[in-house]
Design an enzyme around this catalytic site. Structure first.
Site: not given
Ligand code: GLN
Length: 484
Positions: A74, A149, A173
């Site tokens: 990532k 994400s 995420s």
């Molecule tokens: N969907 C969550 C957010 O938008 C999780 C993001 C993450 O875990 N980086 O904050």
């Protein structure tokens, strides 16, 4: 080997051992998979040249099952000499001057790191639609999102472009995209995996996690990256563990699994998901687990508390990106104040700016008590309640996501609904406990869905054992998206 693209890590390792294929051939094979198959999915921001990937292998000092097995990282995890953009204009040109600890460990065993995975900008999102560069599609249906994400990290593994990837999980995420893409996604206990070299979103919640197509592979990759690191002050003093030792295909005798009843009353859970979860429970019962239904009100606060804590920490963490020390610089700015204003307003995308604004508001004098402090108080209560619950049951079982992957733009006009995607996930980050998502079936629209297990601190061995036992009874992990 009949199908290299969807082979497991162990199968690839065996092929290398028996000299049926060389490391160089594997790197070339998977790099080419990206050139021929990533067009419709767009999971990678960059695939490195084969020569430079091979150069990375010179740092290898040990041999492991992962030696020679390519993976994608990532783009918020620093790889020395490579761009680490966080899928943001702000860091489009930023080249990491050092390796994250996880990267150092993977290079030490000679795992070829072949590129950078697309993501939501600065890991803020649930769909990979907030990437400043392009959107990534779900290999199971390219009109849908892969989740986020870590959407790029999930899509490439699901499409058989690479057998494993690293993501990061601050509020789901790794697990949410795993659920959307039919993968195993693990979010370790806070502090088990070093955050050194992970560009922070919300530091008290961030953990690097692993995405693979099956549980055994997940255990293999996780085993390589865990363990104490003096460069991360929140790193736990735990030794490296080989998690594959837990994978015997059985559940521990007398295992008690808790079903959080109030979680099943949460808004927006689709009937398909309930039905699939019932089937999962039946598999566990058949395998000898005792199922206990319980109420855990702390779950219900997860999304709201996560909203506050993550925004507040994001606002602080992202203050450093001002185009002076790091980041995008608008060369037209005339005054110092213009430098700040232009750099930050042009360098960050809309979602990131929205979160910084909310975070600064929540931390500002006069409001911090009502927002940030209350959120931190509820967060502490949540941990108490979870720990209490783990005196009654060994693991908790719940959905990972309320539905299958959604269409692009589905939540463009309803940000709150998008944020409710985090309902099942955020509490593991807020309490620090480990959690994983495992493929569990398909919705009526033929989209994959995972179920989630959570356990007490450092119960990764048990989580993987229980996930593996389920996987041995089912075929979901063997299914593949059409066209790949
Ligand atoms: N969907 C969550 C957010 O938008 C999780 C993001 C993450 O875990 N980086 O904050």
């Amino acid at each position: 080997m009949k199908d290299l693209a969807f082979a497991s890590i162990s199968e690839l390792a065996e092929a290398l051992k028996q000299k049926k294929i060389s490391v160089s051939e594997l790197i070339t094979f998977f790099s080419e998979r990206f050139s021929t198959q990533d067009g419709s999915v767009k999971s990678a921001l960059e695939i490195f040249s084969v020569e430079s990937i091979e150069k990375g292998l010179e740092k290898a000092t040990q041999v492991s099952v992962l030696s020679g097995i390519p993976g994608l990282i990532k783009d918020n995890i620093c790889q020395q000499g490579r761009i680490t953009s966080c899928a943001s204009k702000m860091l489009e040109q930023y080249r990491a001057s050092y390796d994250a600890t996880v990267i150092e460990r993977l290079k030490a065993v000679g795992a070829p790191l072949i590129g950078r995975a697309n993501m939501d900008e600065f890991a803020m999102g649930s769909s990979t639609e907030t990437s400043a560069f392009f959107k990534t599609a779900n290999p199971w249906d390219v009109s849908r999102v892969p989740g986020g994400s870590s959407g790029g990290s999930a899509a490439c593994v699901a499409a058989g472009l690479v057998p494993w990837s690293l993501g990061s999980d601050t509020g789901g995420s790794v697990r949410q995209p795993a659920s959307f893409c039919n993968l195993v996604g693990v979010k370790p206990t806070y502090g088990l995996v070093s955050r050194y070299g992970l560009i922070a979103y919300a530091s008290s919640l961030d953990q690097i996690g692993v995405l693979t197509r099956n549980v055994y592979d997940s255990a293999l990759v996780l085993s390589e990256i865990v363990g104490h690191d003096a460069r991360d002050a929140t790193s736990l003093r735990v030794k490296k563990i080989d998690y594959t030792q837990y994978l015997n295909g059985k559940l521990p005798a007398g295992l008690k699994i808790g079903i959080v009843t109030n979680a099943f009353q949460a808004e927006g859970i689709e009937d398909d998901v309930r039905k699939i979860l019932d089937d999962v429970v039946a598999v566990y019962e058949k395998s000898g687990a005792t199922i206990k239904r319980l109420s855990l009100p702390a779950m219900d606060y997860g999304a709201a508390v996560y909203f506050m804590v993550s925004r507040a920490e994001a606002a602080s963490n992202l203050a450093r990106f001002d185009g002076i020390r790091y980041g995008y610089r608008d060369t037209q700015a005339q005054t110092l104040s213009d430098v700040y204003i232009h750099d930050r307003s042009k360098g960050f995308g809309a979602e990131v700016k929205r979160r910084i604004l909310i975070g600064n508001y929540a931390l500002s004098s006069g409001h911090a008590e009502a927002y940030y402090q209350s959120a931190k108080t509820v967060q502490a209560l949540m941990r108490e309640q979870f720990l209490q619950t783990f005196k009654e049951v060994d693991l908790l079982l719940m959905p990972t996501t309320p539905s299958g992957a959604f269409k692009f733009g589905a939540f463009d006009n309803d940000r709150l609904k998008m944020d409710l995607q985090d309902y099942f996930n955020a509490s593991a980050n807020l309490t620090g406990i480990p959690a994983l998502s495992v493929p569990a079936g398909f919705t009526a629209e033929s989209m994959p869905i995972g179920f989630q297990l959570m356990g007490p601190d450092l119960s990764e061995g048990l989580l993987l054992q229980a996930a593996y036992a389920y996987e041995q009874q089912t075929q979901w992990h063997t299914m593949r998206p059409n066209g790949f």
